[in-house]
Design a protein around this motif. Structure first.
Motif, PDB file in Angstrom:
ATOM      1  N   ALA A 639       0.838  -1.205   0.000  1.00 16.89           N
ATOM      2  CA  ALA A 639       0.000   0.000   0.000  1.00 16.89           C
ATOM      3  C   ALA A 639       0.872   1.253   0.000  1.00 16.89           C
ATOM      4  O   ALA A 639       0.619   2.203  -0.749  1.00 16.89           O
ATOM      5  CB  ALA A 639      -0.932  -0.008   1.208  1.00 16.89           C
ATOM      6  N   ASP A 640       1.936   1.241   0.822  1.00 19.43           N
ATOM      7  CA  ASP A 640       2.843   2.398   0.889  1.00 19.43           C
ATOM      8  C   ASP A 640       3.502   2.655  -0.462  1.00 19.43           C
ATOM      9  O   ASP A 640       3.728   3.800  -0.853  1.00 19.43           O
ATOM     10  CB  ASP A 640       3.948   2.154   1.917  1.00 19.43           C
ATOM     11  N   LYS A 641       3.814   1.562  -1.134  1.00 18.09           N
ATOM     12  CA  LYS A 641       4.476   1.715  -2.438  1.00 18.09           C
ATOM     13  C   LYS A 641       3.535   2.378  -3.444  1.00 18.09           C
ATOM     14  O   LYS A 641       3.960   3.213  -4.248  1.00 18.09           O
ATOM     15  CB  LYS A 641       4.934   0.352  -2.964  1.00 18.09           C
ATOM     16  N   ILE A 642       2.252   1.975  -3.393  1.00 20.69           N
ATOM     17  CA  ILE A 642       1.271   2.590  -4.293  1.00 20.69           C
ATOM     18  C   ILE A 642       1.165   4.085  -3.998  1.00 20.69           C
ATOM     19  O   ILE A 642       1.180   4.917  -4.921  1.00 20.69           O
ATOM     20  CB  ILE A 642      -0.117   1.916  -4.126  1.00 20.69           C
ATOM     21  N   VAL A 643       1.109   4.423  -2.713  1.00 19.14           N
ATOM     22  CA  VAL A 643       1.009   5.837  -2.332  1.00 19.14           C
ATOM     23  C   VAL A 643       2.250   6.595  -2.802  1.00 19.14           C
ATOM     24  O   VAL A 643       2.156   7.689  -3.366  1.00 19.14           O
ATOM     25  CB  VAL A 643       0.839   5.974  -0.798  1.00 19.14           C
ATOM     26  N   ALA A 644       3.426   5.972  -2.593  1.00 17.19           N
ATOM     27  CA  ALA A 644       4.680   6.628  -3.004  1.00 17.19           C
ATOM     28  C   ALA A 644       4.680   6.871  -4.502  1.00 17.19           C
ATOM     29  O   ALA A 644       5.025   7.964  -4.972  1.00 17.19           O
ATOM     30  CB  ALA A 644       5.864   5.767  -2.604  1.00 17.19           C
ATOM     31  N   MET A 645       4.251   5.881  -5.255  1.00 16.38           N
ATOM     32  CA  MET A 645       4.233   6.019  -6.712  1.00 16.38           C
ATOM     33  C   MET A 645       3.270   7.129  -7.124  1.00 16.38           C
ATOM     34  O   MET A 645       3.542   7.884  -8.063  1.00 16.38           O
ATOM     35  CB  MET A 645       3.819   4.698  -7.368  1.00 16.38           C
ATOM     36  N   ARG A 646       2.131   7.221  -6.405  1.00 11.53           N
ATOM     37  CA  ARG A 646       1.177   8.279  -6.752  1.00 11.53           C
ATOM     38  C   ARG A 646       1.814   9.642  -6.486  1.00 11.53           C
ATOM     39  O   ARG A 646       1.658  10.582  -7.264  1.00 11.53           O
ATOM     40  CB  ARG A 646      -0.122   8.117  -5.963  1.00 11.53           C
ATOM     41  N   THR A 647       2.547   9.738  -5.359  1.00  9.51           N
ATOM     42  CA  THR A 647       3.251  10.985  -5.061  1.00  9.51           C
ATOM     43  C   THR A 647       4.197  11.361  -6.199  1.00  9.51           C
ATOM     44  O   THR A 647       4.392  12.531  -6.509  1.00  9.51           O
ATOM     45  CB  THR A 647       4.069  10.827  -3.763  1.00  9.51           C
ATOM     46  N   LEU A 648       4.797  10.350  -6.816  1.00 12.32           N
ATOM     47  CA  LEU A 648       5.764  10.603  -7.890  1.00 12.32           C
ATOM     48  C   LEU A 648       5.078  10.835  -9.232  1.00 12.32           C
ATOM     49  O   LEU A 648       5.742  11.011 -10.247  1.00 12.32           O
ATOM     50  CB  LEU A 648       6.726   9.413  -8.006  1.00 12.32           C
ATOM     51  N   GLY A 649       3.740  10.770  -9.233  1.00 14.16           N
ATOM     52  CA  GLY A 649       3.031  11.109 -10.462  1.00 14.16           C
ATOM     53  C   GLY A 649       2.437   9.934 -11.219  1.00 14.16           C
ATOM     54  O   GLY A 649       1.922  10.096 -12.314  1.00 14.16           O
ATOM     55  N   PRO A 653      -5.612   5.484  -8.878  1.00 12.76           N
ATOM     56  CA  PRO A 653      -6.749   6.244  -8.357  1.00 12.76           C
ATOM     57  C   PRO A 653      -6.619   6.445  -6.850  1.00 12.76           C
ATOM     58  O   PRO A 653      -5.980   5.646  -6.169  1.00 12.76           O
ATOM     59  CB  PRO A 653      -7.957   5.352  -8.671  1.00 12.76           C
ATOM     60  N   ASP A 654      -7.247   7.504  -6.345  1.00  9.47           N
ATOM     61  CA  ASP A 654      -7.234   7.755  -4.893  1.00  9.47           C
ATOM     62  C   ASP A 654      -7.830   6.572  -4.161  1.00  9.47           C
ATOM     63  O   ASP A 654      -8.850   6.031  -4.573  1.00  9.47           O
ATOM     64  CB  ASP A 654      -8.054   9.011  -4.570  1.00  9.47           C
ATOM     65  N   GLY A 655      -7.174   6.173  -3.114  1.00 10.42           N
ATOM     66  CA  GLY A 655      -7.698   5.079  -2.304  1.00 10.42           C
ATOM     67  C   GLY A 655      -7.366   3.699  -2.853  1.00 10.42           C
ATOM     68  O   GLY A 655      -7.715   2.685  -2.243  1.00 10.42           O
ATOM     69  N   TYR A 656      -6.680   3.669  -3.992  1.00  6.93           N
ATOM     70  CA  TYR A 656      -6.376   2.357  -4.576  1.00  6.93           C
ATOM     71  C   TYR A 656      -5.505   1.515  -3.659  1.00  6.93           C
ATOM     72  O   TYR A 656      -5.577   0.280  -3.668  1.00  6.93           O
ATOM     73  CB  TYR A 656      -5.703   2.516  -5.944  1.00  6.93           C
ATOM     74  N   GLU A 657      -4.692   2.215  -2.829  1.00 10.67           N
ATOM     75  CA  GLU A 657      -3.786   1.483  -1.944  1.00 10.67           C
ATOM     76  C   GLU A 657      -4.545   0.514  -1.030  1.00 10.67           C
ATOM     77  O   GLU A 657      -3.993  -0.519  -0.632  1.00 10.67           O
ATOM     78  CB  GLU A 657      -2.906   2.445  -1.129  1.00 10.67           C
ATOM     79  N   ASN A 658      -5.830   0.853  -0.712  1.00  8.68           N
ATOM     80  CA  ASN A 658      -6.594  -0.028   0.179  1.00  8.68           C
ATOM     81  C   ASN A 658      -7.004  -1.327  -0.506  1.00  8.68           C
ATOM     82  O   ASN A 658      -7.335  -2.310   0.132  1.00  8.68           O
ATOM     83  CB  ASN A 658      -7.847   0.706   0.686  1.00  8.68           C
ATOM     84  N   GLN A 659      -7.002  -1.264  -1.818  1.00  8.19           N
ATOM     85  CA  GLN A 659      -7.474  -2.412  -2.579  1.00  8.19           C
ATOM     86  C   GLN A 659      -6.296  -3.202  -3.160  1.00  8.19           C
ATOM     87  O   GLN A 659      -6.464  -4.295  -3.676  1.00  8.19           O
ATOM     88  CB  GLN A 659      -8.325  -1.843  -3.725  1.00  8.19           C
ATOM     89  N   ALA A 660      -5.104  -2.574  -3.059  1.00  3.68           N
ATOM     90  CA  ALA A 660      -3.944  -3.098  -3.780  1.00  3.68           C
ATOM     91  C   ALA A 660      -3.624  -4.539  -3.417  1.00  3.68           C
ATOM     92  O   ALA A 660      -3.411  -5.379  -4.300  1.00  3.68           O
ATOM     93  CB  ALA A 660      -2.740  -2.201  -3.527  1.00  3.68           C
ATOM     94  N   VAL A 661      -3.592  -4.840  -2.113  1.00  2.00           N
ATOM     95  CA  VAL A 661      -3.176  -6.183  -1.705  1.00  2.00           C
ATOM     96  C   VAL A 661      -4.185  -7.219  -2.197  1.00  2.00           C
ATOM     97  O   VAL A 661      -3.818  -8.328  -2.610  1.00  2.00           O
ATOM     98  CB  VAL A 661      -2.984  -6.258  -0.177  1.00  2.00           C
ATOM     99  N   LYS A 662      -5.487  -6.843  -2.175  1.00  2.00           N
ATOM    100  CA  LYS A 662      -6.510  -7.781  -2.658  1.00  2.00           C
ATOM    101  C   LYS A 662      -6.300  -8.094  -4.144  1.00  2.00           C
ATOM    102  O   LYS A 662      -6.317  -9.251  -4.568  1.00  2.00           O
ATOM    103  CB  LYS A 662      -7.911  -7.182  -2.443  1.00  2.00           C
ATOM    104  N   ASP A 663      -6.042  -7.027  -4.917  1.00  2.00           N
ATOM    105  CA  ASP A 663      -5.774  -7.210  -6.348  1.00  2.00           C
ATOM    106  C   ASP A 663      -4.535  -8.063  -6.562  1.00  2.00           C
ATOM    107  O   ASP A 663      -4.498  -8.920  -7.447  1.00  2.00           O
ATOM    108  CB  ASP A 663      -5.565  -5.851  -7.027  1.00  2.00           C
TER     109      ASP A 663
END
Lengths: 718, 298
Positions: A639-649, A653-663
């Motif tokens: 989840a942190d990695k998804i957020v970090a990547m979003r920070t980098l551009g 989508p917003d909130g995707y980090e919550n779903q990331a592990v399930k995906d």
């Protein structure tokens, strides 16, 4: 008459750096020898994660560059700077902090690199906490150096010090700009830049690390130790001015020659080529001034091993700096890039220029700071011949190998088909040359062992003059009238520092700012989407295992490559790649299109290949990654990695980090099911399936993703 | 400064070096897709330059090693080498020595050698010409255009090659091979290339069983030929057309069909795809006497 002041030089710090140089030199070269053997004997990977080639190779390069050469620079600078400034080092405390912290950084590198903690940027693999430590210690070095310069008793700065100052300021700029990373954990980060921009920054850094860590400090050392050892005046003061300023100005621009025929914009590539050609004369200025300083001392070269080391070292520098511009011509680069030719080229520089000069300085310094004579001139001479022979036995097979493999990759039959469509055939053809290369390396290393013994016996026969008494007249306050223009700069160290800074910033700014700001330089491709969480994790495993050390991800626009790998790589394909993974060497095939087109293989193929490459490709020299089937993917940071990547551009989508592990888990299950369907077992005897949470699953997901975006889209060109 | 024949020679040497470089740059601008001649040309220049340099250094070193006597007596006369480098006689050294020293190191006030300046400014001019050629007037064939030209050249070559070689094997003309020597070669190739997925005996691992009567993509010789040629990329079988020659694929397809029934039912991978009667009956009739083929019709 001005007053004569008494003071003492600190030799202990010189001795310490000298000892570190020798120890790390041996370590770095031993690791290099291991890596060389791994390239023809995969069993030398020792079937554990920590000693596989992908992790060992960065250890070798870092150990040799920053530990061996780095300590040699500090040894040489701390001795010469005190004498050229006629003062003791500014602060003994800073000297000690510099020494011990630098060794700690090296130890940290030696621990973290085999653990797979790497940023993947070549020669900048160390993760962010170590990057910060390097920055701080570099400041300590600069502070100590500048403090010394400001307290000098010599009005003007000698040319060696110009080079030391340029080295200090440029390495600082390079290191900081190339370390823009967003941490996602204690020892994990993502680069701020992506794709083409990341590549440009990295090779601006990588090229100038060679320039300002391996070249300029050693030119400075040459300007002190060569005239000392030869007891001759420097050939031309005017030439040193000209080649110093032009060298530091032009060098900075030449980085893009590492990226010829890639997705880097054409204009930037052309700048790389052009400035490389212009670099010949400034580089040779150093060689000329070195060799011509020996004029009148040539008869002594016959007996004196130290002068021999200098002569061959400087000649190697001249050869490497002529070859570099030649390799920057696009048509030569088209053959040489990604092959062993480049490995030969850097080793002529590293073994010849840096190695031999370091040995010369060690042989010259040790007896002086121990107030004795060299234990054996004969051994030193033998070392010289072994070193020279070692370089020849290293370089010649590698040139041969690079040329052979480069030609095999490109060869077409009369029907227009590749003559060697199977990459492995080109690999097998160069293995004998790799064996010869490792013998060359071993010869060179043997010479180093002789030196260790010789220096040990020398040191034993004397006593360290820890504080060498010296005296010099106090600094004259008044400035001379009517000086040559450059003499004015030479007595103003801060001005010299600022001028150097301006001169080295120009090239980088001109190349980087447009690449970052002008959108046309990286045309976007609509079909290119961010990595799925599983692919992202797989990519991190790819980075951790150092796959990039042997596999490029950059199909160049040559028919020989598009026939072999598929459509050539486009700038827009890499926009979500933090960091870029184009690589610089093809020991194995390119992987940019591994998941697409005719290269696509089943999940089961990849599994079997990773576990035992030689099962799927006869004679493969790839290490076995069976440990990836036993290790469990850690999804705590996903989840942190998804957020970090979003920070980098990266547009998750917003909130995707919550779903990331399930995906991630559902994609992993799909791959595990595929393996099962293909009849693949983790343990066939006991019918244990490959678990969906095995790390190997994530790596397969990443490999299968590679190159697929662009094939989905017909409008790939825009 | 005096001009004399020496300077002319230096000029010629400089010209040689710079023309070497510019020839390298020139070939880029004119790059028609890669041909060996052009590569050789560039590399010859490169190697030639390196070699000349090495020879120069070696000559110098050797002459020192041979010259056991001290060279001081002939101080007055400059050697060719020294003239080439536009060096001043050693006796001038005292007058050239500058008035400062650093830790005992003196510097000479020698000018930068003229040939050095020639090299330096020469490369700058080459650089400017290069940039103009590529980015101001014309495109000097930037990489995308160079690639298109390379494709076009090979398309033409391929077309003329194919016109001359019409007899090449394809899925319509493929015939069953029964020559044991050829099948033996295919068997060896099978072990190295196919067995990772299809098993050593064709019994199937990740890839399907090739010894049963069930086929995913057809069991006719032409179909097997086609499957090998183009692969099944979606399922992970790579196309072999670039790697194996059509003739080799014909042999391989024949060999694969010869495997029918060689692995007992149940010993291999479970059947996949449709059941098809052993093929190819029509070719088999002609060579029914052959042992290998007799396997196929059982």
């Amino acid at each position: 008459m001005t007053q004569i002041e008494k003071f003492s030089y600190d030799n202990k710090i010189v001795r310490n750096f000298g000892v570190a140089t020798v120890i790390w030199g041996v370590v770095g070269m031993l690791v290099g020898l291991l890596a060389a053997i791994q390239l023809y004997e995969p069993a030398a990977n020792l079937s554990n994660p920590y000693t596989t080639f992908g992790r060992i190779r960065p250890l070798h390069t870092n150990a040799v560059i920053f530990a061996f050469v780095g300590n040699a620079i500090f040894m040489g600078v701390y001795y010469s700077l005190q004498r050229l400034c006629k003062t003791r080092m500014f602060s003994d405390v800073l000297s000690r902090i510099h020494f011990w912290a630098w060794q700690l950084i090296i130890v940290a590198a030696a621990i973290t690199l085999p653990l797979g903690m790497t940023t993947s940027h070549e020669y900048a693999e160390l993760e962010w906490p170590i990057d910060i430590a390097i920055t701080l210690i570099w400041v300590v070095f600069g502070w100590n150096m500048f403090g010394t310069i400001l307290r000098r008793r010599e009005k003007h700065l000698y040319v060696a010090i110009w080079f030391y100052i340029a080295t200090f300021v440029t390495v600082a700029v390079l290191h900081i700009v190339n370390s823009f990373e967003l941490p996602v954990g204690f020892m994990k980060s993502y680069y701020w830049y992506s794709g083409v921009q990341d590549a440009l920054v990295q090779w601006w850094y990588g090229h100038n690390a060679v320039a300002f860590f391996l070249t300029t400090p050693f030119l400075g050392l040459m300007y002190y130790y060569l005239p000392k050892a030869a007891n001759r005046p420097i050939y031309s003061y005017k030439l040193s001015i000209l080649h110093f300023w032009t060298l530091i100005f032009i060098y900075i621009w030449a980085g893009p020659h590492h990226l010829l025929y890639t997705s880097l914009p054409n204009w930037a590539q052309s700048l790389g080529t052009v400035f490389s050609i212009m670099l010949i004369a400034p580089s040779w200025g150093g060689m000329i001034n070195g060799l011509l300083t020996l004029r009148g001392a040539w008869d002594r070269v016959r007996e004196d091993a130290i002068l021999k080391f200098f002569v061959v070292g400087i000649t190697a520098y001249g050869m490497a700096t002529f070859e570099g511009p030649m390799l920057s011509l696009k048509n030569v680069n088209a053959i040489a890039h990604f092959t062993d030719w480049i490995v030969a080229h850097v080793h002529v520089g590293a073994l010849g220029w840096n190695g031999l000069l370091t040995f010369a300085i060690l042989y010259w310094l040790a007896p002086r700071i121990y107030n004795t004579t060299l234990y054996s001139k004969k051994l030193a001479n033998t070392h010289f011949w072994l070193a020279t022979l070692g370089i020849i036995f290293y370089a010649v097979p590698m040139y041969w190998s690079g040329w052979t493999q480069g030609q095999m990759w490109k060869e077409f039959g009369p029907d227009g088909g590749l003559v060697y469509p199977e990459f492995i055939k080109t690999t097998v053809s160069i293995l004998p040359l790799h064996i010869m290369r490792s013998i060359g390396g071993a010869i060179y290393l043997t010479g180093v062992f002789l030196m260790v013994y010789n220096l040990y016996k020398t040191v034993k026969s004397g006593h360290l003059v820890a504080n060498e008494e010296a005296e010099a007249p106090a600094m004259v306050k008044a400035n001379p009238q009517k000086e040559y223009w450059h003499r004015v700069i030479e007595r103003k160290p801060t001005m010299l520092l600022i001028l150097s800074l301006i001169v080295i910033l120009i090239g980088g700014v001109v190349e980087m700012v447009p690449t970052f700001l002008i959108k046309e330089n990286v045309p976007t491709i609509a079909a290119v989407k961010p990595y799925t969480p599983l692919e992202l994790e797989g990519r991190d495993i790819y980075i951790r295992e150092g796959c990039v050390n042997c596999h490029s991800q950059m199909v160049r626009p040559f028919r020989s490559e598009t026939e072999r790998y598929g459509e050539y790589s486009k700038a827009g394909e890499f926009v979500y790649d933090h960091p870029f993974l184009w690589g610089s060497k093809r020991t194995g095939p390119d992987l940019a299109r591994e998941g697409a087109g005719h290269l696509h293989k089943s999940d089961g193929w990849h599994y079997s290949h990773l576990v035992k490459p030689s099962d799927m490709t006869e004679n493969s020299i790839m290490p076995e990654y069976v440990f990836l089937t036993r290790s469990t993917l850690n999804t705590n940071k996903t989840a942190d990695k998804i957020v970090a990547m979003r920070t980098l551009g990266v547009p998750y989508p917003d909130g995707y980090e919550n779903q990331a592990v399930k995906d991630l888990e559902s994609q992993a299950k799909g791959i595990a099911d595929n393996l099962n369907k293909e009849g693949i077992w983790l343990d066939e005897e006991n019918e244990v399936k490959v678990p969906a949470d095995a790390e190997v699953i994530a790596l397969i997901a990443y490999l299968q993703r590679l190159g697929t975006d662009i094939t989905k889209s017909e409008t790939a060109n825009k | 400064m005096k001009t004399n024949p020496v300077n002319k020679r230096i000029f010629a040497l400089g010209l040689l070096i710079v023309s070497g470089v510019s020839a390298g740059a020139q070939t880029i601008a004119e790059t028609v897709p890669f041909g060996m001649n052009e590569l050789l040309w560039t590399v010859t220049i490169l190697m030639g330059g390196l070699l000349l340099f090495l020879i120069g250094v070696m000559y110098r070193l050797l002459s020192i090693l041979k010259d056991k006597e001290s060279p001081t007596p002939k101080e007055e006369k400059l050697s060719t080498w020294e003239k080439l480098l536009s060096l001043r006689p050693m006796k001038d050294e005292a007058s050239l020595t500058m008035d400062h020293s650093y830790d005992g190191i003196y510097e000479l006030d020698n000018p930068t050698p003229p040939w050095f300046n020639f090299l330096f400014y020469g490369t700058i001019i080459i650089g400017i010409i290069y940039l103009i050629r590529y980015h101001v007037v014309g495109d000097g064939r930037v990489q995308e255009n160079e690639y298109q030209a390379e494709l076009a050249m090979w398309d033409a070559k391929k077309a003329s090659y194919e016109a001359k070689h019409t007899e090449s094997i394809n899925e319509n003309t493929v015939t069953l091979v029964t020559d044991p020597a050829k099948l033996q070669k295919s068997a060896e190739l099978f072990t190295s290339k196919c067995s990772p997925c299809h098993g050593k005996k064709g019994e199937g691992i990740s890839g399907p069983n090739l010894t049963d009567q069930y086929w995913l993509h057809g069991g006719k010789l032409s179909q097997v030929f086609n499957t090998i040629t183009n692969g099944v990329p979606l399922k992970g079988m790579i196309p072999w057309k670039g790697i194996l020659k059509p003739e080799q694929i014909q042999d391989m397809a024949s060999y694969i069909l010869s495997l029918q029934g060689t692995v007992p039912e149940g010993a291999g991978k479970e059947p996949q795809g449709e059941k098809m009667v052993a093929e190819p009956a029509e070719q088999a009739q002609d060579t029914a006497s052959n042992e290998t083929v007799s396997l196929l019709v059982k």
